[in-house]
Design a protein around this motif. Sequence first.
Motif, PDB file in Angstrom:
ATOM      1  N   LEU A  73       0.838  -1.189   0.000  1.00  0.00           N
ATOM      2  CA  LEU A  73       0.000   0.000   0.000  1.00  0.00           C
ATOM      3  C   LEU A  73       0.875   1.242   0.000  1.00  0.00           C
ATOM      4  O   LEU A  73       1.917   1.269   0.662  1.00  0.00           O
ATOM      5  CB  LEU A  73      -0.914   0.043   1.234  1.00  0.00           C
ATOM      6  CG  LEU A  73      -1.982  -1.031   1.392  1.00  0.00           C
ATOM      7  CD1 LEU A  73      -2.718  -0.838   2.716  1.00  0.00           C
ATOM      8  CD2 LEU A  73      -2.966  -0.992   0.234  1.00  0.00           C
ATOM      9  N   ALA A  74       0.442   2.260  -0.697  1.00  0.00           N
ATOM     10  CA  ALA A  74       1.115   3.564  -0.660  1.00  0.00           C
ATOM     11  C   ALA A  74       0.205   4.551   0.069  1.00  0.00           C
ATOM     12  O   ALA A  74      -0.991   4.635  -0.227  1.00  0.00           O
ATOM     13  CB  ALA A  74       1.388   4.056  -2.073  1.00  0.00           C
ATOM     14  N   GLN A  75       0.784   5.269   1.030  1.00  0.00           N
ATOM     15  CA  GLN A  75       0.036   6.313   1.725  1.00  0.00           C
ATOM     16  C   GLN A  75       0.211   7.616   0.952  1.00  0.00           C
ATOM     17  O   GLN A  75       1.295   8.186   0.893  1.00  0.00           O
ATOM     18  CB  GLN A  75       0.537   6.474   3.158  1.00  0.00           C
ATOM     19  CG  GLN A  75      -0.218   7.531   3.952  1.00  0.00           C
ATOM     20  CD  GLN A  75       0.325   7.704   5.351  1.00  0.00           C
ATOM     21  OE1 GLN A  75       0.903   6.780   5.930  1.00  0.00           O
ATOM     22  NE2 GLN A  75       0.151   8.880   5.917  1.00  0.00           N
ATOM     23  N   ASN A  78      -3.910  11.366   2.892  1.00  0.00           N
ATOM     24  CA  ASN A  78      -4.707  10.665   3.894  1.00  0.00           C
ATOM     25  C   ASN A  78      -5.397   9.422   3.337  1.00  0.00           C
ATOM     26  O   ASN A  78      -6.368   8.939   3.907  1.00  0.00           O
ATOM     27  CB  ASN A  78      -5.766  11.614   4.483  1.00  0.00           C
ATOM     28  CG  ASN A  78      -5.148  12.691   5.345  1.00  0.00           C
ATOM     29  OD1 ASN A  78      -4.312  12.395   6.198  1.00  0.00           O
ATOM     30  ND2 ASN A  78      -5.548  13.940   5.138  1.00  0.00           N
ATOM     31  N   GLU A  79      -4.874   8.908   2.239  1.00  0.00           N
ATOM     32  CA  GLU A  79      -5.513   7.742   1.614  1.00  0.00           C
ATOM     33  C   GLU A  79      -4.487   6.650   1.354  1.00  0.00           C
ATOM     34  O   GLU A  79      -3.331   6.922   1.050  1.00  0.00           O
ATOM     35  CB  GLU A  79      -6.183   8.159   0.296  1.00  0.00           C
ATOM     36  CG  GLU A  79      -7.088   7.081  -0.283  1.00  0.00           C
ATOM     37  CD  GLU A  79      -7.894   7.584  -1.462  1.00  0.00           C
ATOM     38  OE1 GLU A  79      -8.468   6.752  -2.185  1.00  0.00           O
ATOM     39  OE2 GLU A  79      -7.949   8.815  -1.670  1.00  0.00           O
ATOM     40  N   LEU A  80      -4.936   5.413   1.511  1.00  0.00           N
ATOM     41  CA  LEU A  80      -4.096   4.251   1.232  1.00  0.00           C
ATOM     42  C   LEU A  80      -4.536   3.619  -0.078  1.00  0.00           C
ATOM     43  O   LEU A  80      -5.725   3.359  -0.279  1.00  0.00           O
ATOM     44  CB  LEU A  80      -4.207   3.233   2.371  1.00  0.00           C
ATOM     45  CG  LEU A  80      -3.677   3.692   3.731  1.00  0.00           C
ATOM     46  CD1 LEU A  80      -4.128   2.744   4.829  1.00  0.00           C
ATOM     47  CD2 LEU A  80      -2.155   3.798   3.714  1.00  0.00           C
ATOM     48  N   LYS A  81      -3.562   3.359  -0.973  1.00  0.00           N
ATOM     49  CA  LYS A  81      -3.879   2.800  -2.278  1.00  0.00           C
ATOM     50  C   LYS A  81      -2.971   1.615  -2.580  1.00  0.00           C
ATOM     51  O   LYS A  81      -1.799   1.621  -2.208  1.00  0.00           O
ATOM     52  CB  LYS A  81      -3.705   3.862  -3.373  1.00  0.00           C
ATOM     53  CG  LYS A  81      -4.666   5.041  -3.242  1.00  0.00           C
ATOM     54  CD  LYS A  81      -4.482   6.025  -4.398  1.00  0.00           C
ATOM     55  CE  LYS A  81      -5.472   7.177  -4.299  1.00  0.00           C
ATOM     56  NZ  LYS A  81      -5.341   8.128  -5.431  1.00  0.00           N
ATOM     57  N   LEU A  82      -3.532   0.599  -3.246  1.00  0.00           N
ATOM     58  CA  LEU A  82      -2.706  -0.499  -3.725  1.00  0.00           C
ATOM     59  C   LEU A  82      -1.653   0.035  -4.689  1.00  0.00           C
ATOM     60  O   LEU A  82      -1.945   0.918  -5.495  1.00  0.00           O
ATOM     61  CB  LEU A  82      -3.567  -1.532  -4.449  1.00  0.00           C
ATOM     62  CG  LEU A  82      -4.402  -2.481  -3.586  1.00  0.00           C
ATOM     63  CD1 LEU A  82      -5.379  -3.248  -4.461  1.00  0.00           C
ATOM     64  CD2 LEU A  82      -3.515  -3.442  -2.810  1.00  0.00           C
ATOM     65  N   THR A  83      -0.451  -0.483  -4.592  1.00  0.00           N
ATOM     66  CA  THR A  83       0.610   0.022  -5.447  1.00  0.00           C
ATOM     67  C   THR A  83       1.525  -1.107  -5.883  1.00  0.00           C
ATOM     68  O   THR A  83       1.680  -2.116  -5.180  1.00  0.00           O
ATOM     69  CB  THR A  83       1.434   1.104  -4.728  1.00  0.00           C
ATOM     70  OG1 THR A  83       2.446   1.590  -5.618  1.00  0.00           O
ATOM     71  CG2 THR A  83       2.110   0.552  -3.478  1.00  0.00           C
ATOM     72  N   GLU A  85       4.566   0.030  -6.876  1.00  0.00           N
ATOM     73  CA  GLU A  85       5.829   0.744  -6.635  1.00  0.00           C
ATOM     74  C   GLU A  85       6.226   0.575  -5.171  1.00  0.00           C
ATOM     75  O   GLU A  85       5.640  -0.225  -4.443  1.00  0.00           O
ATOM     76  CB  GLU A  85       5.658   2.230  -6.991  1.00  0.00           C
ATOM     77  CG  GLU A  85       5.178   2.486  -8.406  1.00  0.00           C
ATOM     78  CD  GLU A  85       6.140   1.951  -9.462  1.00  0.00           C
ATOM     79  OE1 GLU A  85       7.359   2.006  -9.209  1.00  0.00           O
ATOM     80  OE2 GLU A  85       5.674   1.487 -10.506  1.00  0.00           O
ATOM     81  N   ARG A  86       7.182   1.348  -4.733  1.00  0.00           N
ATOM     82  CA  ARG A  86       7.614   1.288  -3.336  1.00  0.00           C
ATOM     83  C   ARG A  86       6.470   1.678  -2.414  1.00  0.00           C
ATOM     84  O   ARG A  86       5.953   2.789  -2.485  1.00  0.00           O
ATOM     85  CB  ARG A  86       8.800   2.238  -3.113  1.00  0.00           C
ATOM     86  CG  ARG A  86       9.521   1.992  -1.807  1.00  0.00           C
ATOM     87  CD  ARG A  86      10.389   3.174  -1.437  1.00  0.00           C
ATOM     88  NE  ARG A  86       9.626   4.152  -0.675  1.00  0.00           N
ATOM     89  CZ  ARG A  86      10.117   5.305  -0.259  1.00  0.00           C
ATOM     90  NH1 ARG A  86      11.339   5.635  -0.554  1.00  0.00           N
ATOM     91  NH2 ARG A  86       9.373   6.133   0.443  1.00  0.00           N
ATOM     92  N   GLY A  87       6.036   0.789  -1.575  1.00  0.00           N
ATOM     93  CA  GLY A  87       4.913   1.052  -0.680  1.00  0.00           C
ATOM     94  C   GLY A  87       5.371   1.501   0.691  1.00  0.00           C
ATOM     95  O   GLY A  87       6.519   1.277   1.087  1.00  0.00           O
ATOM     96  N   SER A  88       4.451   2.117   1.414  1.00  0.00           N
ATOM     97  CA  SER A  88       4.726   2.553   2.779  1.00  0.00           C
ATOM     98  C   SER A  88       4.202   1.557   3.807  1.00  0.00           C
ATOM     99  O   SER A  88       4.660   1.539   4.947  1.00  0.00           O
ATOM    100  CB  SER A  88       4.078   3.919   3.023  1.00  0.00           C
ATOM    101  OG  SER A  88       2.681   3.864   2.738  1.00  0.00           O
TER     102      SER A  88
END
Length: 336
Positions: A73-75, A78-83, A85-88
């Motif tokens: 997930l990428a933050q 204020n939203e979390l999204k499937l990614t 790329e480099r996720g948080s």
Amino acid sequence: MSLPEIKYCPSTLQPGFNTYSPPAKLILFGNRTKTVSHILPFGPPGKNPEMTREYNEKRKTISISGAQEKYSLAQIRNELKLTSERGSHILKPVPPERSERIEDMPANEHVTMQIARQIFKIKTAACGMIFFDDGSPAYITRRFDYKKDGTKYQIEDFATLMGKTEEREGYGFKYNASYEDIARMIIKYVPAAIVELINFFRMVVFNYLFANGDAHLKNFSLMESDQGDYLLSPAYDLICTALHIDDGNLALHGGLYEGDFNERSFQKYGVCTWRTFMLFAEKIGLHSAFAEKIIYRAINSVMEAEYMIDRSFLSSESKEKYKEILKERLKRLKMD
């Protein structure tokens, strides 16, 4: 499945919150004022063909150790999204496998991690519960392997440090060692070895008491510090596996140390006891005073842990089963 009623912070389990508390927002999302929701704006894997394809695409492009399905997930604000790329963050939905109480696996890992962090003072990865838009639960954890400048800390798990691979030793390679073997690696690679041996001993006692039968070599790691030396990484993947499967005393096939099954109390009771752990401490070079203090604290913290289990997102049946398992492990640990 409907959205759950939230009475406790989905991260810290602090009462009086219907979403993440300010301390949880700071630890999990980097700022006390973040308004990241505990409900994701999308559904779980398998909900519909389009969503399943997106999950599969994201799963192909991330590499995180462990057998359970995990997604990045990428933050973004204020939203979390499937990614891809480099996720948080890492997202772990309810796994598709057939095990007892499988729907409670995210809540199990969450409460076990919180008990470790808050009650046992074990350094852990920041984590919380999160829910898909249909109300189904998932476990979320913040990645700790990225520096502020975006580069990665060097991290090596103990299977890698010992040169163990599936190609060399087969599927169970990550279980082929003892906890004393891990201690030897800590002494070899960590300058402040005594401090990390204390932390390691505390984790081993915790995993035994909380029936974590998956505390294998890849679930312990050394991590580069900001000063450039190596320390134990924050704990991750802490879970009461006995809530889902019938597993043994310890995860590693070699036990606490070579020949631990010949120890007098093990011969008498058939399980690891206070005395077994004290001998383990001696073998890894840990002073008995440190070991006794850690075991005493573990024993005296069980009631507080039970209160946290009661506040968790586990089902009522799983809460009672978890506490039953914990009481049985406590009984074992108190034997001499």
